[in-house]
Motif scaffolding. Structure first.
Motif, mmCIF file in Angstrom:
data_model
loop_
_atom_site.group_PDB
_atom_site.id
_atom_site.type_symbol
_atom_site.label_atom_id
_atom_site.label_comp_id
_atom_site.label_asym_id
_atom_site.label_seq_id
_atom_site.Cartn_x
_atom_site.Cartn_y
_atom_site.Cartn_z
ATOM 1 N N ARG A 1 -66.808 18.002 -62.609
ATOM 2 C CA ARG A 1 -66.268 16.736 -62.120
ATOM 3 C C ARG A 1 -64.856 16.943 -61.583
ATOM 4 N NH1 ARG A 1 -66.308 11.508 -65.924
ATOM 5 N NH2 ARG A 1 -68.425 11.368 -65.134
ATOM 6 N N LEU A 2 -64.604 16.415 -60.390
ATOM 7 C CA LEU A 2 -63.285 16.534 -59.761
ATOM 8 C C LEU A 2 -62.543 15.205 -59.728
ATOM 9 C CD1 LEU A 2 -64.120 18.887 -56.754
ATOM 10 C CD2 LEU A 2 -62.946 19.491 -58.864
ATOM 11 N N VAL A 3 -63.272 14.094 -59.828
ATOM 12 C CA VAL A 3 -62.669 12.766 -59.792
ATOM 13 C C VAL A 3 -63.176 11.985 -61.001
ATOM 14 C CG1 VAL A 3 -62.388 10.639 -58.471
ATOM 15 C CG2 VAL A 3 -62.634 12.818 -57.275
ATOM 16 N N THR A 4 -62.290 11.234 -61.653
ATOM 17 C CA THR A 4 -62.681 10.468 -62.836
ATOM 18 C C THR A 4 -63.607 9.326 -62.455
ATOM 19 O OG1 THR A 4 -60.731 9.074 -62.613
ATOM 20 C CG2 THR A 4 -60.534 11.000 -64.036
ATOM 21 N N ALA A 5 -64.247 8.751 -63.447
ATOM 22 C CA ALA A 5 -65.203 7.677 -63.209
ATOM 23 C C ALA A 5 -64.555 6.474 -62.529
ATOM 24 C CB ALA A 5 -65.839 7.261 -64.532
ATOM 25 N N SER A 6 -63.268 6.267 -62.786
ATOM 26 C CA SER A 6 -62.561 5.140 -62.168
ATOM 27 C C SER A 6 -62.367 5.357 -60.665
ATOM 28 C CB SER A 6 -61.190 4.951 -62.833
ATOM 29 O OG SER A 6 -60.348 6.057 -62.560
ATOM 30 N N GLY A 7 -62.476 6.605 -60.232
ATOM 31 C CA GLY A 7 -62.279 6.910 -58.822
ATOM 32 C C GLY A 7 -60.836 7.066 -58.437
ATOM 33 N N ASP A 8 -59.938 7.025 -59.406
ATOM 34 C CA ASP A 8 -58.508 7.107 -59.095
ATOM 35 C C ASP A 8 -57.954 8.507 -59.322
ATOM 36 O OD1 ASP A 8 -55.802 6.466 -58.639
ATOM 37 O OD2 ASP A 8 -55.508 6.068 -60.767
ATOM 38 N N LEU A 9 -58.178 9.050 -60.494
ATOM 39 C CA LEU A 9 -57.576 10.337 -60.841
ATOM 40 C C LEU A 9 -58.355 11.520 -60.282
ATOM 41 C CD1 LEU A 9 -56.446 9.864 -64.541
ATOM 42 C CD2 LEU A 9 -54.986 10.332 -62.593
ATOM 43 N N LYS A 10 -57.618 12.467 -59.703
ATOM 44 C CA LYS A 10 -58.210 13.726 -59.249
ATOM 45 C C LYS A 10 -57.908 14.771 -60.325
ATOM 46 C CE LYS A 10 -55.589 13.351 -55.673
ATOM 47 N NZ LYS A 10 -54.840 13.651 -54.432
ATOM 48 N N VAL A 11 -58.918 15.147 -61.066
ATOM 49 C CA VAL A 11 -58.726 16.104 -62.154
ATOM 50 C C VAL A 11 -59.758 17.211 -62.034
ATOM 51 C CG1 VAL A 11 -58.660 16.452 -64.643
ATOM 52 C CG2 VAL A 11 -57.860 14.295 -63.683
ATOM 53 N N ASN A 12 -59.295 18.425 -61.904
ATOM 54 C CA ASN A 12 -60.181 19.578 -61.811
ATOM 55 C C ASN A 12 -60.600 19.977 -63.223
ATOM 56 O OD1 ASN A 12 -61.500 21.974 -61.418
ATOM 57 N ND2 ASN A 12 -59.896 22.917 -60.179
ATOM 58 N N HIS A 13 -61.680 19.364 -63.705
ATOM 59 C CA HIS A 13 -62.126 19.613 -65.078
ATOM 60 C C HIS A 13 -62.506 21.082 -65.276
ATOM 61 C CE1 HIS A 13 -62.301 15.242 -65.214
ATOM 62 N NE2 HIS A 13 -62.461 15.316 -66.516
ATOM 63 N N LYS A 14 -63.194 21.654 -64.298
ATOM 64 C CA LYS A 14 -63.624 23.037 -64.418
ATOM 65 C C LYS A 14 -62.421 23.968 -64.553
ATOM 66 C CE LYS A 14 -66.559 26.535 -62.218
ATOM 67 N NZ LYS A 14 -67.435 26.847 -61.047
ATOM 68 N N GLY A 15 -61.396 23.719 -63.749
ATOM 69 C CA GLY A 15 -60.195 24.542 -63.813
ATOM 70 C C GLY A 15 -59.510 24.455 -65.163
ATOM 71 N N HIS A 16 -59.472 23.249 -65.739
ATOM 72 C CA HIS A 16 -58.871 23.069 -67.059
ATOM 73 C C HIS A 16 -59.672 23.827 -68.122
ATOM 74 C CE1 HIS A 16 -56.524 19.908 -65.143
ATOM 75 N NE2 HIS A 16 -55.820 19.769 -66.253
ATOM 76 N N ILE A 17 -60.996 23.697 -68.052
ATOM 77 C CA ILE A 17 -61.853 24.333 -69.052
ATOM 78 C C ILE A 17 -61.753 25.852 -68.965
ATOM 79 C CG2 ILE A 17 -64.259 24.684 -69.769
ATOM 80 C CD1 ILE A 17 -64.783 21.785 -68.896
ATOM 81 N N GLU A 18 -61.782 26.384 -67.745
ATOM 82 C CA GLU A 18 -61.693 27.840 -67.574
ATOM 83 C C GLU A 18 -60.327 28.371 -68.006
ATOM 84 O OE1 GLU A 18 -62.710 28.513 -63.506
ATOM 85 O OE2 GLU A 18 -64.891 28.367 -63.875
ATOM 86 N N GLU A 19 -59.312 27.525 -67.941
ATOM 87 C CA GLU A 19 -57.976 27.911 -68.407
ATOM 88 C C GLU A 19 -57.901 27.888 -69.931
ATOM 89 O OE1 GLU A 19 -54.189 29.317 -68.149
ATOM 90 O OE2 GLU A 19 -55.565 29.045 -66.469
ATOM 91 N N GLY A 20 -58.906 27.251 -70.545
ATOM 92 C CA GLY A 20 -58.938 27.193 -72.006
ATOM 93 C C GLY A 20 -58.457 25.881 -72.584
ATOM 94 N N VAL A 21 -58.199 24.890 -71.720
ATOM 95 C CA VAL A 21 -57.735 23.581 -72.201
ATOM 96 C C VAL A 21 -58.928 22.821 -72.779
ATOM 97 C CG1 VAL A 21 -56.600 21.421 -71.585
ATOM 98 C CG2 VAL A 21 -55.975 23.541 -70.402
ATOM 99 N N PRO A 22 -58.931 22.519 -74.077
ATOM 100 C CA PRO A 22 -60.069 21.820 -74.693
ATOM 101 C C PRO A 22 -60.188 20.378 -74.191
ATOM 102 C CG PRO A 22 -58.701 22.909 -76.346
ATOM 103 C CD PRO A 22 -57.919 22.905 -75.067
ATOM 104 N N CYS A 23 -61.391 19.861 -74.199
ATOM 105 C CA CYS A 23 -61.641 18.491 -73.743
ATOM 106 C C CYS A 23 -60.827 17.482 -74.555
ATOM 107 C CB CYS A 23 -63.127 18.159 -73.859
ATOM 108 S SG CYS A 23 -64.214 19.226 -72.881
ATOM 109 N N ILE A 24 -60.717 17.721 -75.879
ATOM 110 C CA ILE A 24 -60.055 16.725 -76.727
ATOM 111 C C ILE A 24 -58.550 16.678 -76.522
ATOM 112 C CG2 ILE A 24 -61.827 16.777 -78.506
ATOM 113 C CD1 ILE A 24 -59.910 18.541 -80.155
ATOM 114 N N SER A 25 -57.988 17.651 -75.796
ATOM 115 C CA SER A 25 -56.556 17.579 -75.525
ATOM 116 C C SER A 25 -56.241 16.362 -74.665
ATOM 117 C CB SER A 25 -56.073 18.857 -74.838
ATOM 118 O OG SER A 25 -56.748 19.055 -73.615
ATOM 119 N N CYS A 26 -57.223 15.894 -73.888
ATOM 120 C CA CYS A 26 -57.055 14.687 -73.073
ATOM 121 C C CYS A 26 -57.876 13.518 -73.600
ATOM 122 C CB CYS A 26 -57.452 14.951 -71.623
ATOM 123 S SG CYS A 26 -56.442 16.174 -70.768
#
Length: 464
Positions: A153-178
């Motif tokens: 997912r690159l855009v949140t469900a609201s359609g406002d935020l652009k967040v590269n989820h894959k990039g965060h996950i591959e960097e090691g950022v856990p989902c629960i950090s957000c």
């Protein structure tokens, strides 16, 4: 073992009967088992049938127990879980079970979890915990989230935020950090799941406290992490960064905060310096630095941009904010449009830490504000907001450009504070009288107060 059709022989010898009475039940069964003719295929089929029935009973019963203990209704059978259960039922995840999030996928993980959970039974019997707080070992893993959610997912469900989820996950950022509050609205961090308030939790209560600012990551969550990354840190490597602090840590932090806000003594030299230049705490300096980055006015040494428009597609910096001199001339706009201002400029969005709340006061406030109230321009409300809101006080603690040098301003500012409206603008940043020690009133962002120089009073007091 009568199923194998062994004939019963009547014992006639009294001594033999006495000997059989002394033999235990298990030994007698074992003797009968050894006496079975295993060459007979019928007997082998009978053994297979009995074994199959036994496995069904044992494993089926065990599976049934596991399934029962996996159900949310079992979790809430312990009343200490009421806040967590009611918030779960009011969340968007109420169509899945608790263990789908709280136990890593896999049978081994499930059995291991059940064995570890026996300590919860002990705690429940010996003494209910004051507060349920997720430990570092129980932090929800990405494996659980990715059972349902895509990392592409690159855009949140609201359609406002652009967040590269894959990039965060591959960097090691856990989902629960957000997404730590998506189910339980961070009730542990807010301190509203303690023993004395559990009886107030109902489905209606949960719906009232499930505020969007606690369900979705606030800007403070993103900013704090991004700022640490810009300083060469990877905060998510510490699990303690991802889970709520335990009650002891929260109490300790609260005590430290109270000490800082209780009015610590300062030296005369510090007071003189404050009078000349105004005051600005390290926290305010940090907040101001982040604000400048967010509005795109500070890009030096910034590896990871924190400018609003980097991530937001719909929310942009208003055009009037880009007008020259806006920082020093926005007071009148703030009075007229304070309700619009606080949509972005509020601590709950800019600061990661969550203040402790009182659930009874929270519910009462929800009842009184259930009807939408239209904001009426009020300078007093603006003044109070500027003091309690660290976004505002970050600038209001500094000397405005129009105040010139200290000696010039002190002898010439009387004409700037003649009318009540002019004075009210001054009191946004200054207190009229010296703040009393131990008072609960919110102090001005600067400790330069009128009475410091006007020690004999004011002309207006004489006239009145």
């Amino acid at each position: 073992m009568a199923i194998w059709g062994k004939k019963k022989h009547k014992e006639t010898d009294p001594e033999t009967r006495e000997d059989r009475k002394k033999v235990g039940l298990i030994r007698r069964l074992w003797q009968k088992f050894r006496g079975i003719d295993w060459k007979n295929p019928v007997n082998r089929w009978k053994l297979l049938f009995i074994s199959l029935i036994g496995c069904i009973v044992i494993f089926g019963g065990g599976y049934g127990v596991i399934q029962f203990t996996n159900s949310p209704s079992f979790c809430v059978s312990c009343h200490e879980m009421t806040p967590e259960y009611t918030t779960y039922t009011a969340s968007a995840h109420n169509n899945i079970t608790c263990v789908q999030c709280h136990v890593k996928p896999g049978f081994v993980n499930m059995v291991t979890h059940k064995m570890k959970s026996m300590k919860e039974v002990y705690y429940h019997v010996t003494g209910v915990p004051e507060q349920i707080v997720q430990t570092e070992e129980e932090a929800i893993s990405d494996e659980n989230c990715l059972q349902c959610h895509s990392k592409n997912r690159l855009v949140t469900a609201s359609g406002d935020l652009k967040v590269n989820h894959k990039g965060h996950i591959e960097e090691g950022v856990p989902c629960i950090s957000c997404h730590a509050g998506v189910v339980h609205a961070k009730v542990a961090g807010r301190g509203i799941n303690t023993e004395e308030v559990r009886g107030h939790y109902t489905k209606e209560t949960a719906e009232k406290i499930m505020e969007q600012k606690y369900l979705a990551p606030n800007m403070g969550t993103c900013i704090d992490c991004h700022d640490k990354v810009n300083n060469g840190e990877k905060p998510w490597k510490e699990v303690s960064y991802l889970v709520p602090p335990n009650p002891e840590e929260m109490e300790k932090k609260l005590d430290e905060t109270n000490k800082k806000t209780s009015g610590e003594a300062v030296t005369e030299g510090e007071k003189t310096e404050a009078t000349a230049e105004g005051t600005n705490s390290p926290h305010d300096e940090k907040t101001q630095e982040i604000i400048l980055q967010a509005i795109g006015k500070q890009q030096k040494d910034v590896k990871l941009s924190m400018e609003c428009e980097t991530c937001h597609k719909k929310i942009k910096v208003p055009k009037n904010h880009k007008v020259e001199g806006w920082n020093g001339n926005h007071g009148s706009t703030a009075i007229q449009e304070l309700d619009k201002c606080v949509n972005c400029h509020q601590d709950s969005k800019w600061i990661k830490e969550i203040p402790k709340e009182d659930i009874l006061s929270l519910l009462k406030m929800k009842e009184t504000t259930s009807k939408e109230h239209k904001y009426v321009p009020n300078v007093t409300v603006v003044k109070d907001q500027s003091r309690i809101n660290q976004f505002c006080s970050a600038c209001h603690g500094n000397r405005p450009a129009g105040h010139l040098e200290s000696d010039q301003w002190l002898t010439a500012h009387a004409d700037k504070a003649k009318t009540a409206d002019q004075k009210s603008e001054c009191f946004v940043c200054h207190d009229r009288d010296k703040p009393k020690e131990g008072t609960t009133d919110v102090k001005a962002p600067t400790d330069v107060y009128c009475q410091y120089c006007h020690r004999t009073g004011f002309k207006s007091d004489v006239n009145n």
